[in-house]
Each structure stands twice: as structure tokens, then as C-alpha cells.
Write a protein that holds these residues in place. Sequence first.
Motif, PDB file in Angstrom:
ATOM      1  N   LEU A 109       0.816  -1.208   0.000  1.00  0.00           N
ATOM      2  CA  LEU A 109       0.000   0.000   0.000  1.00  0.00           C
ATOM      3  C   LEU A 109       0.852   1.261   0.000  1.00  0.00           C
ATOM      4  CD1 LEU A 109      -2.836  -1.028   2.503  1.00  0.00           C
ATOM      5  CD2 LEU A 109      -2.923  -0.947   0.001  1.00  0.00           C
ATOM      6  N   VAL A 110       2.088   1.163   0.514  1.00  0.00           N
ATOM      7  CA  VAL A 110       2.988   2.320   0.510  1.00  0.00           C
ATOM      8  C   VAL A 110       3.573   2.550  -0.875  1.00  0.00           C
ATOM      9  CG1 VAL A 110       5.148   3.238   1.412  1.00  0.00           C
ATOM     10  CG2 VAL A 110       3.509   2.146   2.962  1.00  0.00           C
ATOM     11  N   TRP A 111       3.997   1.458  -1.538  1.00  0.00           N
ATOM     12  CA  TRP A 111       4.712   1.591  -2.806  1.00  0.00           C
ATOM     13  C   TRP A 111       3.795   1.614  -4.029  1.00  0.00           C
ATOM     14  CZ3 TRP A 111       9.468   3.201  -3.107  1.00  0.00           C
ATOM     15  CH2 TRP A 111      10.327   2.994  -2.034  1.00  0.00           C
ATOM     16  N   LEU A 112       2.591   1.049  -3.908  1.00  0.00           N
ATOM     17  CA  LEU A 112       1.717   0.956  -5.075  1.00  0.00           C
ATOM     18  C   LEU A 112       1.323   2.313  -5.642  1.00  0.00           C
ATOM     19  CD1 LEU A 112       0.235  -0.958  -6.964  1.00  0.00           C
ATOM     20  CD2 LEU A 112      -1.718  -0.907  -5.385  1.00  0.00           C
ATOM     21  N   PRO A 113       0.889   3.301  -4.843  1.00  0.00           N
ATOM     22  CA  PRO A 113       0.567   4.614  -5.434  1.00  0.00           C
ATOM     23  C   PRO A 113       1.748   5.256  -6.139  1.00  0.00           C
ATOM     24  CG  PRO A 113      -0.306   4.439  -3.213  1.00  0.00           C
ATOM     25  CD  PRO A 113       0.598   3.267  -3.400  1.00  0.00           C
ATOM     26  N   LEU A 114       2.964   5.128  -5.540  1.00  0.00           N
ATOM     27  CA  LEU A 114       4.148   5.698  -6.174  1.00  0.00           C
ATOM     28  C   LEU A 114       4.457   4.993  -7.489  1.00  0.00           C
ATOM     29  CD1 LEU A 114       6.572   7.606  -6.124  1.00  0.00           C
ATOM     30  CD2 LEU A 114       7.788   5.889  -4.764  1.00  0.00           C
ATOM     31  N   ALA A 115       4.344   3.658  -7.490  1.00  0.00           N
ATOM     32  CA  ALA A 115       4.637   2.911  -8.712  1.00  0.00           C
ATOM     33  C   ALA A 115       3.659   3.252  -9.830  1.00  0.00           C
ATOM     34  CB  ALA A 115       4.578   1.405  -8.414  1.00  0.00           C
TER      35      ALA A 115
ATOM     36  N   TRP B 275       4.542   5.057 -13.348  1.00  0.00           N
ATOM     37  CA  TRP B 275       4.143   4.385 -14.599  1.00  0.00           C
ATOM     38  C   TRP B 275       3.348   5.317 -15.492  1.00  0.00           C
ATOM     39  CZ3 TRP B 275      -0.814   3.004 -16.391  1.00  0.00           C
ATOM     40  CH2 TRP B 275      -0.812   2.214 -17.537  1.00  0.00           C
ATOM     41  N   VAL B 276       2.419   6.078 -14.921  1.00  0.00           N
ATOM     42  CA  VAL B 276       1.617   7.011 -15.722  1.00  0.00           C
ATOM     43  C   VAL B 276       2.496   8.110 -16.307  1.00  0.00           C
ATOM     44  CG1 VAL B 276      -0.221   8.736 -15.615  1.00  0.00           C
ATOM     45  CG2 VAL B 276      -0.517   6.529 -14.477  1.00  0.00           C
TER      46      VAL B 276
ATOM     47  N   LEU C 297       5.732   7.945 -16.935  1.00  0.00           N
ATOM     48  CA  LEU C 297       6.572   7.357 -17.983  1.00  0.00           C
ATOM     49  C   LEU C 297       5.763   7.100 -19.253  1.00  0.00           C
ATOM     50  CD1 LEU C 297       8.751   4.827 -15.948  1.00  0.00           C
ATOM     51  CD2 LEU C 297       9.448   7.026 -16.918  1.00  0.00           C
ATOM     52  N   TRP C 298       4.505   6.715 -19.097  1.00  0.00           N
ATOM     53  CA  TRP C 298       3.651   6.499 -20.282  1.00  0.00           C
ATOM     54  C   TRP C 298       3.422   7.802 -21.033  1.00  0.00           C
ATOM     55  CZ3 TRP C 298      -1.287   8.300 -21.506  1.00  0.00           C
ATOM     56  CH2 TRP C 298      -1.869   7.715 -22.633  1.00  0.00           C
ATOM     57  N   ILE C 299       3.163   8.886 -20.291  1.00  0.00           N
ATOM     58  CA  ILE C 299       2.961  10.188 -20.933  1.00  0.00           C
ATOM     59  C   ILE C 299       4.247  10.643 -21.609  1.00  0.00           C
ATOM     60  CG2 ILE C 299       2.427  12.618 -20.507  1.00  0.00           C
ATOM     61  CD1 ILE C 299       0.591  11.731 -18.259  1.00  0.00           C
ATOM     62  N   ALA C 300       5.393  10.463 -20.911  1.00  0.00           N
ATOM     63  CA  ALA C 300       6.673  10.850 -21.498  1.00  0.00           C
ATOM     64  C   ALA C 300       6.961  10.041 -22.754  1.00  0.00           C
ATOM     65  CB  ALA C 300       7.792  10.682 -20.479  1.00  0.00           C
ATOM     66  N   GLY C 301       6.673   8.739 -22.724  1.00  0.00           N
ATOM     67  CA  GLY C 301       6.873   7.909 -23.913  1.00  0.00           C
ATOM     68  C   GLY C 301       5.972   8.325 -25.055  1.00  0.00           C
ATOM     69  N   LEU C 302       4.748   8.727 -24.747  1.00  0.00           N
ATOM     70  CA  LEU C 302       3.835   9.189 -25.792  1.00  0.00           C
ATOM     71  C   LEU C 302       4.346  10.467 -26.450  1.00  0.00           C
ATOM     72  CD1 LEU C 302       1.083   8.866 -27.210  1.00  0.00           C
ATOM     73  CD2 LEU C 302       0.078  10.224 -25.365  1.00  0.00           C
ATOM     74  N   LEU C 303       4.813  11.410 -25.624  1.00  0.00           N
ATOM     75  CA  LEU C 303       5.343  12.655 -26.178  1.00  0.00           C
ATOM     76  C   LEU C 303       6.627  12.409 -26.968  1.00  0.00           C
ATOM     77  CD1 LEU C 303       4.729  15.099 -23.190  1.00  0.00           C
ATOM     78  CD2 LEU C 303       3.387  14.842 -25.273  1.00  0.00           C
TER      79      LEU C 303
END
Length: 223
Positions: A10-16, A20-21, A23-29
Motif C-alpha cells: 500500500l505504501v509503494w503501489l501509489p508511487l509505482a 508508470w503514468v 513514464l507512459w505520458i513521457a513515452g507518448l510525447l
Amino acid sequence: MRTYVITGLLVWLPLAITVWVLLWIAGLLDGVFAWVLAALQAVLPASAHPLLQRLAGIPGLGVVLMLAGMFLTGLFVANMFGQWWLRQWDRLLSSIPIVKSIYTSVKQVSDTLFSSSGNAFREAVLIQYPRHGAWTIAFVTGRPGGEVGQHLHPADYLSIYVPTTPNPTSGFFLMVPRSEVIELKMSVDEALKYIISMGVVAPPAILDSNAKPLVEVPRGPQA
């Protein structure tokens, strides 16, 4: 031991998920930037190709340039001259077969959702859905218009978007009587958090002594 593992998750999941989101936006751009460089290689002379390849190898440059391009575009269309060019661009795309149907539909939805003067997703409400007695959070998107507005009195009905959980990007569009809608004090962001968390992350209660439900829920006989 299982409790500790779940707590750590529960501590690491929001950060991960956040990383991920992003990095996905950066990869899209970066993908859009790479497509622009490929298009430039097709029109520029061969002497400029080494420079374009060096630009493509710089990490994060695509994100910076695409954000700068969006900023400059917004700055350009914020004045009267830019508005005129934007209208010419819309007229051009609206005259191309097949393209006009997609472009016009997406533009209408985006203008409705993100316009500062629009009413879409500006208010969270409580309605009974999918049956009487079952309540869910929804968002007001406006009033019925066009041919539908001729059959339903726009002043008495509201257009409502009911998001699904935990993915609020899909949902249902309803037109319900205004008298069956309960206005909520919570903000749209708080309502989205409440929906995405499936009711786990509840916003703080706002006490209002004058607030009362717009829909009277029938009660059973009391002993």
C-alpha cells in the motif's frame, strides 16, 4: 508477515502507478517527437540528418519540446489573430470527408470537458442508479438540448454522467429529473477519489444544517 507485505504494498503501489503514468505520458510525447523528426528527415536535405539523429538521442528532449510547443500554441491562439487562424484550421479539417466526422466529434467533447465556461464535470451529485434505493455519485454535464430538449423540458432535467469504478473514464449518460438529484458539497476531485477508491477514501463531511435530500426515500413501517 502477510500484514507487513500488504502494508508495504500500500505504501509503494501509489508511487509505482504514478511513475508508470508519468513514464507512459513521457513515452507518448517522445513518440510524437520521433514522428516529427522522421517527417523532417523526409523533407530536409541529407546534410541535416545527423543533427536530427543527435536530437533524437537526447533523453527527455521530446517531452520538453512538445510541452513548449503546446504552450506556444496556446499563447498564439489566445489573441484575435490566432483565433482567426484557428477558425480557418477548423474549417479546413471540417471539409475533409471522414476526417471531419472524427475531428468534429472529438473537438466538441474536448471543448465541453475542458472549457472554462462549460458546465461539464463542474458539480458532483447523488442519484439513484441503477435502481430505486441504490445510490451512486455522478457528475452534471449540462441540460438536454437539441431534439431531446424539445421532448424533455431542459429546466426540469439534468444531463448526468455516471462513471464506473475503479475506471471513471467509462460510464453511462443519463437524463434525470432535477428533483431526483441531490447536490453534494464535495468537489469534483474529491468525488473522483471517492469513486476510484471504491468508497475507501471518503472526503470529509461538510455539515450543513439546512441541507435536506431532494428525494424523499420511503421508509418502512416502524414498530
